[in-house]
Design an enzyme around this catalytic site. Structure first.
Site, PDB file in Angstrom:
ATOM      1  N   GLU A 210      47.832  -0.290  -3.974  1.00 40.44           N
ATOM      2  CA  GLU A 210      48.589  -1.000  -5.007  1.00 40.44           C
ATOM      3  C   GLU A 210      49.230  -2.260  -4.430  1.00 40.44           C
ATOM      4  O   GLU A 210      49.273  -3.296  -5.079  1.00 40.44           O
ATOM      5  CB  GLU A 210      49.651  -0.096  -5.644  1.00 40.44           C
ATOM      6  CG  GLU A 210      49.130   1.215  -6.223  1.00 40.44           C
ATOM      7  CD  GLU A 210      47.972   1.054  -7.199  1.00 40.44           C
ATOM      8  OE1 GLU A 210      47.866   0.012  -7.864  1.00 40.44           O
ATOM      9  OE2 GLU A 210      47.146   1.996  -7.289  1.00 40.44           O
TER      10      GLU A 210
ATOM     11  N   HIS B 252      46.751  -5.086  -4.132  1.00 42.83           N
ATOM     12  CA  HIS B 252      46.447  -5.718  -5.417  1.00 42.83           C
ATOM     13  C   HIS B 252      47.274  -6.990  -5.628  1.00 42.83           C
ATOM     14  O   HIS B 252      46.908  -7.838  -6.440  1.00 42.83           O
ATOM     15  CB  HIS B 252      46.762  -4.764  -6.575  1.00 42.83           C
ATOM     16  CG  HIS B 252      45.589  -3.938  -7.028  1.00 42.83           C
ATOM     17  ND1 HIS B 252      44.346  -4.480  -7.267  1.00 42.83           N
ATOM     18  CD2 HIS B 252      45.476  -2.612  -7.311  1.00 42.83           C
ATOM     19  CE1 HIS B 252      43.521  -3.516  -7.679  1.00 42.83           C
ATOM     20  NE2 HIS B 252      44.177  -2.380  -7.703  1.00 42.83           N
TER      21      HIS B 252
ATOM     22  N   MET C 256      50.125   2.094 -10.521  1.00 40.00           N
ATOM     23  CA  MET C 256      49.802   0.840 -11.189  1.00 40.00           C
ATOM     24  C   MET C 256      50.476  -0.322 -10.478  1.00 40.00           C
ATOM     25  O   MET C 256      51.666  -0.271 -10.186  1.00 40.00           O
ATOM     26  CB  MET C 256      50.239   0.939 -12.663  1.00 40.00           C
ATOM     27  CG  MET C 256      49.979  -0.299 -13.477  1.00 40.00           C
ATOM     28  SD  MET C 256      48.208  -0.709 -13.579  1.00 40.00           S
ATOM     29  CE  MET C 256      48.326  -2.500 -13.713  1.00 40.00           C
ATOM     30  N   GLU C 257      49.676  -1.367 -10.264  1.00 40.54           N
ATOM     31  CA  GLU C 257      50.084  -2.484  -9.399  1.00 40.54           C
ATOM     32  C   GLU C 257      50.900  -3.572 -10.087  1.00 40.54           C
ATOM     33  O   GLU C 257      50.895  -4.719  -9.613  1.00 40.54           O
ATOM     34  CB  GLU C 257      48.831  -3.118  -8.793  1.00 40.54           C
ATOM     35  CG  GLU C 257      47.943  -3.919  -9.781  1.00 40.54           C
ATOM     36  CD  GLU C 257      46.750  -3.149 -10.342  1.00 40.54           C
ATOM     37  OE1 GLU C 257      46.796  -1.904 -10.340  1.00 40.54           O
ATOM     38  OE2 GLU C 257      45.786  -3.786 -10.781  1.00 40.54           O
TER      39      GLU C 257
HETATM   40 ZN   LIG Z   1      43.475  -0.419  -8.139  1.00 47.18          ZN
END
Ligand SMILES: [Zn+2]
Length: 885
Positions: free
Chosen positions: A306, A309, A271-272
């Site tokens: 990530e 992002h 998760m970024e």
């Molecule tokens: Zn993504």
């Protein structure tokens, strides 16, 4: 379950938020069962709101509310309303105001792994898409962007490391309490889904990076103590990604620190969160003896994804969740380009297209089909799909193909310039591309709104007298759920026409245009392109580099396909020719109900010899030669058959063709196997990994021949392996057999790795994927293995996920036992982790393509599920999969 929660949300209903939040101050007192969160929100009415003096409605779930304060005055219970989804304050000032709440949540009891939870002893968060509302009351939607300051407090002994987004601003002990605190400030406005917090006793692997403009960024990877020696590759990958984004897209990192935390319980890959990426440890930890080349590649790709992002997702975020592809499709495209630039471009393209066809094409052809930008959803968690991610990336690639690399870069620069610090839509993105290039891209927008895989039906006629080749292209857009009529799309079609010596002929369209890059644009339902000055009948090579996510149909005879297999200058289409040749044989054999002819006869022998020729061409990259040796898999064949699929017939055809190839070219395969043997210590670089892949591909075909000495060779390969890549390759090949070699290797692997969770996942997965008559019983047995747990998502994916998604014969067993296994496990999982249950249930998506008996069994299992108590997540998947009847 309240049925109102199951009403779909619609894109067309979007309205701007009534209130905006400019600043957020959060104070966490971490506790396993009662974490207290004090929140202070600086709110104001949104000038763009359409409602007049509306109530303030904050999202919140599973929270115990202790107090609400408005502009410093504590509210009485009569001043607000509370239900299990929200906190409503009916009357708030018509000017900026401050709302404070104190709530308590229970991280230990959070088994859905959304919001604040514990992975082993570490506190961590997952807020995308709607987890923040499980932490505090908030306007939990991506178009509300705020500046966050976060203070965290915990006993030092339980959580020596305290992290949040942004830069650290203060830290210290609280004397006499054993507690300490840390304060983090993130200057970049962000939506709540990018919030993150971590607290735990973690080891830190530090490094640094000097940005293009000379700023020094501290990099840290946090892992469980003892795993520090497995972070080197992830750190190198991060630095490569940071440099590449500066060079290719001019994007520099914008905080003083970049932290990555690896946790072992995580629903997704990673998760970024701004400045604080949280990762499934599977995508961080690597050492030659524990991680395969596949793992190394995935780590490099996901670390980059990530990181990328930070601009595509964080600096410019999504207005609403319907626009998810805006950040995901674009960022997948960027990570694909990164890998392509760093490793072999053609091999990366082959792998990505393989993935698209295996996961996205069936989605587009089945009951769960949806546009890259969906128009409605019941549960947004169900839309983190191959369509949004992989097809979304293809859309960006098509834009780059249409506008050229420089044109695409200009468009992206403009997109950042116009939308930095705000929440954007697909229109903003495509609009920037149109503006920068001066092109009208309104027809291209159909790609975002129409579901289904377009078919390009092509034919080529050669006129020997006029020396012209006439290419007819027909767009077929079949109906998909909710979309019966479709408009013709703008499809970039890259092509070449091969002359008799295999060289590309110059392409000149009648009317004078010369195609330097071989690109034509298909815009109508039916279109004809006439090429002039073509001396002899050419062999067409269409959809080069897979220039659009479509299904190409064109009748070529075996000689023409073989010619392309030998001569096509486009590496993708050269590989595609081999795949097409094999697919034709495999589908003929599968349709013929166990007819061995096509996969054992002269055409199969010709295929084998052509594969041997290319696989021995040492001027080609080893990884590319390895891909050439991989036959189309069962899902490729099933997709091609499209209806009345008998997975047993498909498997039999596959095994027979594999045996034919293995036997006919065993000499060449043996030489390739010996020549590609490694010298020197393990290195995960592309060339070394390619050699290992080539060796494994040769070994797989050799074992497929069924010869006892080849099985011996595979066992030797396992025993002599000095790295995980070779060990797991041999174990996978052996796992399908009914021989003592299989049992020996599996037992040895378990004995060696039983205390290494990530490696043990491979042991579970290999058995779940093995094509054997007793695979359902094997998986049943493993469900009660002492090392198995439904609560750990990685283990769940390894066993049940591998079985339902990667073992078509086992899952679709003729007696329906595979369906029963999925239904009963999913029901159990649905009670504590609906997200994971819904993911697994997606395995039913192709049930209508099966032969009638299996269809009936699958339908029975789905109906049974639909009649039970299901979460919203699973309810949506099951009812949509079942369809109207
Ligand atoms: Zn993504």
């Amino acid at each position: 379950m309240d049925q109102s929660l199951r009403r779909p949300k619609l894109l067309k209903d979007y309205a701007p938020p009534d209130y905006l939040i400019d600043e957020v101050e959060l104070d966490f007192a971490l506790d396993p069962n009662a974490t207290r969160v004090s929140s202070k929100l600086k709110l104001r009415p949104n000038p763009k709101a359409t409602n007049n003096r509306p109530p303030l409605i904050l999202d919140g779930e599973n929270l115990a509310l202790e107090s609400v304060t408005l502009d410093g005055k504590q509210l009485a219970a009569a001043d607000y309303r509370l239900d299990d989804k929200s906190l409503t304050v009916p009357t708030v000032p018509d000017r900026p105001f401050v709302l404070e709440t104190v709530t308590v949540c229970d991280p230990e009891a959070n088994t859905a792994l959304s919001g604040l939870y514990r992975s082993r002893a570490t506190y961590c968060t997952q807020c995308e898409p709607e987890g923040f509302r499980r932490i505090t009351y908030f306007l939990d939607r991506p178009d509300v962007l705020a500046v966050y300051t976060v203070r965290i407090e915990a006993p030092r002994q339980e959580a020596a490391v305290l992290l949040a987004n942004g830069n650290p601003v203060a830290a210290g002990d609280l004397p006499g309490t054993g507690r300490h605190f840390a304060v983090w400030h993130d200057p970049h406005p962000k939506p709540s889904y990018l919030f993150a917090l971590v607290g735990g006793n973690l080891a830190c692997v530090p490094d640094s990076f000097a940005t293009a403009s000379g700023r020094d960024v501290k990099l840290n990877i946090y892992v469980e103590p003892g795993k520090e020696d497995r972070c080197g590759w992830a750190m190198e990958s991060l630095k490569r990604a940071m440099r590449w984004d500066e060079q290719r897209f001019g994007r520099e990192y914008d905080l003083d620190v970049f932290n990555i935390v690896a946790v072992s319980d995580f629903n997704m890959g990673a998760m970024e969160n701004k400045g604080l990426n949280i990762f499934n440890d599977k995508l961080v930890l690597a050492r030659p003896d524990t991680a395969s080349d596949g793992d190394y590649g995935a780590i490099e790709g996901v670390i980059a994804h990530e990181y990328f992002h930070n601009w595509t997702g964080n600096r410019v975020t999504c207005r609403d969740w319907f626009q998810l592809c805006l950040k995901e499709g674009l960022t997948v495209f960027r990570d694909q380009e990164f890998t392509s630039d760093l490793r072999s471009g053609p091999v990366k393209r082959i792998l990505d297209v393989r993935m698209l066809r295996t996961h996205q094409f069936p989605e587009d052809a089945g009951p769960l089909a949806h546009p890259v930008r969906p128009a409605s959803y019941i549960e947004i968690n169900n839309f983190y799909t191959a369509t949004v991610y992989e097809k979304g990336a293809e859309l960006c690639r098509m834009l780059q193909t249409l506008l050229g690399r420089d044109g695409f870069r200009k468009g992206l620069d403009l997109y950042f310039e116009w939308n930095d610090g705000s929440a954007a839509t697909v229109e903003d993105f495509v609009g920037a591309m149109a503006d920068a290039s001066g092109r009208d891209l309104s027809q291209f927008m159909l790609w975002y709104n129409q579901s289904g895989t377009p078919e390009l039906a092509c034919s080529l006629d050669y006129d020997a007298r006029a020396k012209t080749a006439r290419l007819s292209v027909n767009q077929v857009l079949s109906p998909t759920p909710g979309q019966t009529k479709k408009e013709p799309m703008l499809i970039p079609l890259k092509l070449g026409l091969l002359g008799g010596n295999g060289d590309d002929l110059p392409l000149q369209l009648e009317g004078g245009t010369t195609l330097a890059d071989g690109l034509v644009e298909v815009t109508d339902r039916e279109q004809v392109f006439i090429f002039k000055d073509i001396p002899t009948a050419p062999t067409p090579s269409l959809l080069r580099d897979f220039s659009a996510p479509v299904r190409l149909t064109m009748t070529l005879d075996p000689d023409q396909i073989e010619f392309l297999m030998m001569h096509d200058k486009d590496p993708f289409n050269r590989w595609q020719a081999a795949q097409s040749y094999a697919t034709n044989l495999l589908t003929a054999a599968s349709r013929g109900g166990f007819d061995a002819g096509p996969v054992t006869g002269t055409e199969a022998t010709r295929l084998a010899q052509a594969l041997a020729t290319t696989a021995s061409e040492i001027s080609l990259a080893a990884a590319y030669r390895a891909e050439f040796l991989k036959l189309p898999n069962e899902s490729d064949i099933a997709r091609e058959l499209a209806s009345n699929v008998d997975p047993d017939a498909v498997r039999t055809a596959y095994e027979r063709l594999r045996a034919t190839v293995g036997r006919k070219i065993s000499g060449t395969l043996g030489e390739i196997y010996e020549d590609a043997a490694a010298t020197g210590p393990f290195s995960p670089d592309a060339e070394s990994a390619g050699k290992r892949a080539l060796r494994s591909a040769a070994l797989d075909l050799l074992v497929g021949s069924g010869e006892a000495e080849e099985i011996e060779r595979a066992l030797r390969h396992y025993r002599e392996a000095t790295n995980m890549t070779d060990a797991i390759a041999a174990l996978s090949i052996l796992s399908h057999l009914d021989r003592p070699a299989r049992d020996e290797a599996l037992a040895d692997f378990y004995a060696r790795w039983q205390d290494e969770p990530l490696v043990l996942d491979k042991w579970f997965a290999v058995q779940a994927r093995a094509t054997r008559p007793d695979s359902v019983e094997t998986v049943h047995g493993l469900l009660s293995h002492p090392k198995f747990s439904l609560k750990n998502p990685n283990r769940l994916r390894a066993l049940i996920g591998s079985f339902v998604h990667a073992n078509p014969t086992g899952f679709n067993r003729a007696d329906g036992a595979g369906y029963e296994l999925l239904a009963s496990s999913a029901l159990q999982i649905d009670r504590f982790n609906p997200h994971m249950a819904a993911r697994l249930l997606g395995a039913f998506e192709s049930w209508r393509t099966l032969e009638p008996k299996r269809q009936a069994l699958a339908k029975g299992a789905l109906r049974q599920l639909a009649s039970g108590e299901l979460s919203t997540d699973s309810y949506e998947i099951v009812t949509k999969t079942l369809g109207a009847d």
